[in-house]
Design an enzyme around this catalytic site. Structure first.
Site, PDB file in Angstrom:
ATOM      1  CG  HIS A  52     -13.885  -6.882  50.667  1.00 38.37           C
ATOM      2  ND1 HIS A  52     -14.226  -5.674  50.433  1.00 38.37           N
ATOM      3  CD2 HIS A  52     -13.592  -6.873  51.965  1.00 38.37           C
ATOM      4  CE1 HIS A  52     -14.505  -5.188  51.432  1.00 38.37           C
ATOM      5  NE2 HIS A  52     -14.031  -5.687  52.370  1.00 38.37           N
TER       6      HIS A  52
ATOM      7  CD  GLU B  94      -6.830   2.575  39.316  1.00 41.70           C
ATOM      8  OE1 GLU B  94      -6.015   3.061  38.247  1.00 41.70           O
ATOM      9  OE2 GLU B  94      -7.875   2.890  39.959  1.00 41.70           O
TER      10      GLU B  94
ATOM     11  CB  ILE C 187     -10.616  -6.882  63.693  1.00 43.26           C
ATOM     12  CG1 ILE C 187     -12.133  -6.978  63.524  1.00 43.26           C
ATOM     13  CG2 ILE C 187      -9.606  -7.997  63.164  1.00 43.26           C
ATOM     14  CD1 ILE C 187     -12.223  -6.312  62.073  1.00 43.26           C
TER      15      ILE C 187
ATOM     16  CB  ALA D 240      -7.568  -2.786  57.662  1.00 41.73           C
ATOM     17  NE  ARG D 241     -12.847  -0.649  53.943  1.00 42.53           N
ATOM     18  CZ  ARG D 241     -13.324  -1.878  54.458  1.00 42.53           C
ATOM     19  NH1 ARG D 241     -12.839  -2.683  54.998  1.00 42.53           N
ATOM     20  NH2 ARG D 241     -14.786  -1.594  54.914  1.00 42.53           N
TER      21      ARG D 241
ATOM     22  CG  ASP E   9     -10.431 -10.357  52.898  1.00 41.51           C
ATOM     23  OD1 ASP E   9     -10.673 -11.250  52.003  1.00 41.51           O
ATOM     24  OD2 ASP E   9     -11.481  -9.826  53.299  1.00 41.51           O
TER      25      ASP E   9
END
Length: 308
Positions: A270, A252, A148, A222-223, A247
């Protein structure tokens, strides 16, 4: 006896045709009564947890396949100690995630999302105060030069951005590769393309954000957990960052709510790899791994998450 495949989530219909009923037993998601003792393979798209209890319930389990790249939902170490092969499908989603990254970058840096939003609200005069930037001549720093990251770099180069990559190790002296601290300090836009590991968790923390240029942009496809959410919010509110696009999102409660509401933040759910074409390719490649592995065929080393 026919091998049995348990699907934790649905896949593209074309992938199921690779498992004809005369040759395979298929357990679809949502089935109330499951004979776990007969399960030889588990297929997951990433949300279904393949944890110790599930592995223990499947004594005949031989292979777990993730129709994607990340395996955070799989207890790989426990599977390995029980002789269960874990396979993934790297590279298939590279094109679509790279496209999504460039789309987020354009919307964020050029302010395109705001332009569309204002027109939908009837504010055509917003153009008189619009002052978006171009990607051209900006310096893009890419953290992670996998499938990527390389595609993003190639596309950015075509848009006449100056592209640099984070150096993976001290001995890496390739042209265009910089230590991470230097890449953060010198880039107008930083784009993250590394897997989530113990080393990359909160890789972009308060110290890393402080090293970035004031008014720069951060892109994360990515994450979410690679970025410290609380430190990110602070950097945005202080103006250290001009914007953040991702994405997915970590954090929280109040922190997450404030990030989503922030005018300089763009979040998609996502969905970077959820195009019809890539979904079918991920599904078919994953199910082919099941067929090949259970049939004793050769599986390419790059698809193996754990080496048995």
């Amino acid at each position: 006896m026919k091998p049995t495949v348990l699907f934790l989530e649905s896949v593209d219909p074309a992938a199921y045709t690779l498992l004809p009923s005369e040759d395979y037993g298929v357990i679809l998601p949502g089935v109330e009564s499951v004979d776990y003792g007969a399960v030889n393979a588990i297929v997951t798209r990433g949300k279904g947890e393949v944890d110790r209890p599930l592995i223990d319930r499947c004594p005949a389990l031989r292979v777990i396949v993730r129709c994607g790249v990340g395996v955070n939902n799989i207890d790989v170490d426990y599977a390995t100690t029980h002789g269960v092969q874990v396979l993934n499908v790297p590279g298939v989603n590279a094109a679509t995630v790279a496209e999504h990254t460039l789309g987020l970058m354009l919307m964020l840096v050029r302010g395109m999302y705001r332009l569309v939003q204002e027109v939908k609200q009837g504010n055509w005069d917003y153009r008189t105060t619009y002052a978006g930037k171009e990607l051209r001549d900006l310096r893009l720093g890419i953290v992670g030069r996998g499938d990527i990251g390389k595609r993003v770099g190639g596309a950015a180069g075509a848009l006449h951005m100056e592209v640099s990559y984070a150096r993976r190790h001290r001995g890496d002296t390739a042209e265009g590769h910089l230590p991470l601290v230097d890449l953060l300090a010198q880039s107008d836009v930083v784009s993250l393309h590394v897997p989530l590991t113990s080393e990359t968790h909160n890789l972009i923390d308060a110290d890393a954000l402080a090293r970035m240029q004031p008014g720069s942009y951060l892109i994360n496809t990515a994450r979410g957990e690679i970025v410290d959410a609380a430190a990110l919010l602070d950097a945005l509110e202080r103006g250290q960052l001009a914007g953040y696009a991702s994405d997915l999102l970590s954090g929280e409660g109040e922190v997450q709510r404030r990030l989503v509401a922030h005018p300089g933040v763009l979040i998609t759910p996502h969905a970077a790899s959820l195009t019809a074409l890539t979904f079918r390719e991920l599904s078919e490649r994953g199910v082919r791994h099941v067929v090949e592995y259970l049939g004793g065929g050769a599986i390419g080393v790059k698809y193996r998450v754990n080496m048995l």
